[in-house]
Design an enzyme around this catalytic site. Structure first.
Site, PDB file in Angstrom:
ATOM      1  CD  GLU A 228      31.720 108.483   9.000  1.00 34.65           C
ATOM      2  OE1 GLU A 228      31.932 108.907   9.964  1.00 34.65           O
ATOM      3  OE2 GLU A 228      32.190 107.458   8.306  1.00 34.65           O
ATOM      4  CB  CYS A 262      32.346 115.661  12.086  1.00 30.90           C
ATOM      5  SG  CYS A 262      33.368 115.193  10.684  1.00 30.90           S
TER       6      CYS A 262
HETATM    7  P1  NAP Z   1      21.845 118.009   9.812  1.00 29.14           P
HETATM    8  O1  NAP Z   1      21.100 119.083  10.160  1.00 29.14           O
HETATM    9  O2  NAP Z   1      21.756 116.509  10.424  1.00 29.14           O
HETATM   10  O3  NAP Z   1      21.951 118.034   8.282  1.00 29.14           O
HETATM   11  C1  NAP Z   1      22.534 116.728   7.561  1.00 29.14           C
HETATM   12  C2  NAP Z   1      21.687 116.296   6.370  1.00 29.14           C
HETATM   13  O4  NAP Z   1      20.694 115.187   6.996  1.00 29.14           O
HETATM   14  C3  NAP Z   1      21.091 117.249   5.660  1.00 29.14           C
HETATM   15  O5  NAP Z   1      20.969 116.742   4.266  1.00 29.14           O
HETATM   16  C4  NAP Z   1      19.646 117.399   6.262  1.00 29.14           C
HETATM   17  O6  NAP Z   1      18.781 117.828   5.485  1.00 29.14           O
HETATM   18  C5  NAP Z   1      19.226 115.953   6.598  1.00 29.14           C
HETATM   19  N1  NAP Z   1      18.641 115.749   7.680  1.00 29.14           N
HETATM   20  C6  NAP Z   1      18.205 116.582   8.702  1.00 29.14           C
HETATM   21  N2  NAP Z   1      17.284 116.056   9.823  1.00 29.14           N
HETATM   22  C7  NAP Z   1      16.877 114.956   9.113  1.00 29.14           C
HETATM   23  C8  NAP Z   1      16.022 113.774   9.521  1.00 29.14           C
HETATM   24  N3  NAP Z   1      15.405 114.311  10.796  1.00 29.14           N
HETATM   25  N4  NAP Z   1      15.824 113.116   8.581  1.00 29.14           N
HETATM   26  C9  NAP Z   1      16.421 112.991   7.472  1.00 29.14           C
HETATM   27  N5  NAP Z   1      17.319 113.770   7.015  1.00 29.14           N
HETATM   28  C10 NAP Z   1      17.414 114.789   7.880  1.00 29.14           C
HETATM   29  O7  NAP Z   1      23.455 118.447  10.020  1.00 29.14           O
HETATM   30  P2  NAP Z   1      24.211 119.700   9.946  1.00 29.14           P
HETATM   31  O8  NAP Z   1      23.954 120.690  10.896  1.00 29.14           O
HETATM   32  O9  NAP Z   1      23.842 120.012   8.422  1.00 29.14           O
HETATM   33  O10 NAP Z   1      25.538 119.310   9.940  1.00 29.14           O
HETATM   34  C11 NAP Z   1      26.426 119.226  11.009  1.00 29.14           C
HETATM   35  C12 NAP Z   1      26.550 117.992  11.818  1.00 29.14           C
HETATM   36  O11 NAP Z   1      27.110 117.100  11.005  1.00 29.14           O
HETATM   37  C13 NAP Z   1      27.652 118.125  12.798  1.00 29.14           C
HETATM   38  O12 NAP Z   1      26.998 117.312  13.956  1.00 29.14           O
HETATM   39  C14 NAP Z   1      28.689 117.311  12.476  1.00 29.14           C
HETATM   40  O13 NAP Z   1      29.619 116.920  13.560  1.00 29.14           O
HETATM   41  C15 NAP Z   1      28.055 116.395  11.534  1.00 29.14           C
HETATM   42  N6  NAP Z   1      29.273 116.063  10.695  1.00 29.14           N
HETATM   43  C16 NAP Z   1      29.947 114.797  10.753  1.00 29.14           C
HETATM   44  C17 NAP Z   1      30.729 114.180   9.957  1.00 29.14           C
HETATM   45  C18 NAP Z   1      31.482 112.676   9.991  1.00 29.14           C
HETATM   46  O14 NAP Z   1      31.811 112.500   9.244  1.00 29.14           O
HETATM   47  N7  NAP Z   1      31.364 112.162  11.213  1.00 29.14           N
HETATM   48  C19 NAP Z   1      31.387 114.920   9.086  1.00 29.14           C
HETATM   49  C20 NAP Z   1      30.527 116.270   8.871  1.00 29.14           C
HETATM   50  C21 NAP Z   1      29.577 116.515   9.648  1.00 29.14           C
HETATM   51  P3  NAP Z   1      18.109 119.400   5.397  1.00 29.14           P
HETATM   52  O15 NAP Z   1      19.330 120.414   5.187  1.00 29.14           O
HETATM   53  O16 NAP Z   1      17.134 119.624   4.346  1.00 29.14           O
HETATM   54  O17 NAP Z   1      17.487 119.830   6.754  1.00 29.14           O
END
Ligand code: NAP
Length: 454
Positions: A228, A262
């Protein structure tokens, strides 16, 4: 390594937590595998009993839990209370419906009997984001646990309090040790977890970059994966839209969760015939929103989650302004403590600007004008994302055209995009794949076993 819970309204560190050691992670993986061996054979009634108990805990402790959400990631207290209530509702929904959703599905063939049986797969790893710190996890955990799987949560590093709180809720609700565990680990540890033989599948909600990394590792180890990811949802305002409600809902759809959702509407595509009228009402609604302390009931928009996140949003707006976009309202970082950013409306955004293609994770709206329905749909689809979309019109023919032609996982007509347990939730294109919630979500981590009895 330590995880800090920092209040975005003040910048103050609320609490820190030490990361789990390798030994602690190993113990949790071991307990999850052991727990699954017994838990998979529990009845739906037993699982449902604990799930309802978890819902009751959320309901009875709602204000305290909501306060944790607000002080840990900055959403308004009102929004936090709504999030906790929605989690309880979803737990109850899956407790009631899981058995029916996973009942044997008869299939007509030449066999004496043929059907599909849904069975759990094992320990599922959830990598989750901070923006809906309770909801994102519950919408994974409620169906997954009700299906007989067990869950391991690697939450975003900035929401350790919520991560531990939820583990505690499931434990107190009566789920056996190991059925739901939190792992306090960094993103660098995720690949190793996916590779572990005890993990059977992984679900990630987060950014595209994280999605690529998690899907890559899952592919390498042939593990089931649900993604997602981000969105840049269009909000189409067509000629026969009821403009009052369309404009006030547009502001809400953009700034919900302080603009960090999102499925927030991010690109407003308005047909020429009503553009001036809509823009005036929408600009006034955005400019009139109250920005401030998220605990204050009068506040509409609280701070962004972090200084880095605010700098990112401000950078996207500054880039657009420098390249000639018009800033209708907002667009300036305020002085003072807390990572606030004002509701902002941009017009005249062109393809050379970051705001044209990138997801803006803050209260910033991009308004584009289309000459007619066809151009509006073309603009809506001119994105690499495909999560949600919202269409405003009083014309049934336009409804039919938009439902058919918009490239997105979800189309909401005369309503903003929301998630709820009954409806599938997910996207296409670079917004990811797989579905959460509904009958589809609970089946993602099941073996759909075909049974043929000759
Ligand atoms: P993010 O940086 O990708 O972090 C999300 C999760 O992934 C965190 O637990 C993070 O851990 C982990 N993570 C980050 N990089 C990773 C990697 N290379 N390998 C494995 N795990 C990794 O995203 P965010 O900035 O927190 O959240 C915002 C994004 O989420 C936006 O793009 C939003 O649109 C999207 N989102 C999508 C939905 C949906 O349902 N489609 C819902 C909500 C949010 P750490 O915190 O330890 O870095």
């Amino acid at each position: 390594m330590a995880f800090a819970s920092v209040n975005p309204a003040t910048g103050a560190v609320v609490q820190t937590f030490e990361a789990h050691t390798d030994k602690e992670v190993e113990e949790r993986l071991h307990r999850a595998a052991e727990a699954f061996a017994a838990y998979r054979w529990t009845s739906f009634a037993e699982r449902g009993h604990s799930m309802v108990a978890a819902a009751e805990l959320l309901e009875s402790e709602l204000p305290d839990i909501a306060r944790v959400l607000t002080t840990e990631m900055g959403k308004t207290f009102a929004a936090a209370k709504g999030e906790v209530a929605k989690c309880a509702l979803t737990m109850r929904w899956y407790a009631e419906h899981a058995e029916g959703l996973l009942a044997d599905e008869p299939i007509e063939t030449s066999a004496a009997q043929s059907y599909v049986r849904y069975q759990p797969l094992g320990p599922v790893l959830a990598v989750m984001p901070w923006n809906f710190p309770l909801w994102q996890v519950v919408r994974f955990a409620a169906p997954t646990l009700m299906a007989g799987n067990v869950g391991l949560l690697k939450h975003a590093s900035n929401v350790p309090q919520t991560a531990l709180l939820l583990e505690d809720v499931f434990r107190r609700a009566g789920f056996a040790d190991g059925v739901f565990s939190t792992l306090l680990v960094g993103s660098g540890d995720v690949a190793g977890l996916i590779a572990d033989d005890r993990i059977v599948a992984v679900t990630l909600t987060g950014s595209e970059a994280a999605g690529r990394s998690v899907a890559g590792t899952a592919g390498q180890y042939l593990k089931k994966c649900v993604l997602e990811l981000g969105g840049s949802d269009p909000y189409l305002v067509l000629a026969s839209a009821a403009l009052d409600r369309t404009a006030s809902t547009a502001a809400l759809a953009r700034v919900q969760n302080n603009g960090q959702s999102c499925i927030a509407a991010k690109r407003f595509v308005v047909v020429e015939a009503v553009a001036d009228e809509f823009n005036e009402r929408f600009g006034a609604a955005m400019a009139g929103l109250v920005v401030g302390d998220p605990m204050d009931p009068a506040t509409d928009v609280g701070p962004l989650v972090s200084e880095a996140q605010r700098a990112e949003v401000a950078g996207q707006v500054d880039d657009a302004r420098q390249k000639g976009a018009h800033v209708v309202c907002g667009g300036t970082v305020p002085d003072g403590p807390g990572w606030y950013y004002p509701p902002t409306v941009l017009t005249g955004v062109t393809p050379d600007m970051r705001a044209f293609e990138e997801e803006i994770f803050g209260p910033v709206a991009v308004v584009e004008v289309a000459s007619d329905l066809d151009e509006a749909i073309a603009l809506a689809n001119r994105t690499s994302f495909g999560l949600g979309s919202s269409v405003w019109t009083g014309d049934p023919a336009e409804v039919a055209a938009c439902v058919e032609r918009i490239e997105a996982g979800m189309v909401f007509v005369n309503a903003m995009v929301v998630s709820q347990p009954e409806m599938p939730f997910g996207g296409i294109k670079r917004s990811g794949y797989g579905r959460e919630l509904s009958h589809l979500g609970i089946r993602e981590f099941c073996n759909a076993k075909s049974v043929w009895v000759a």
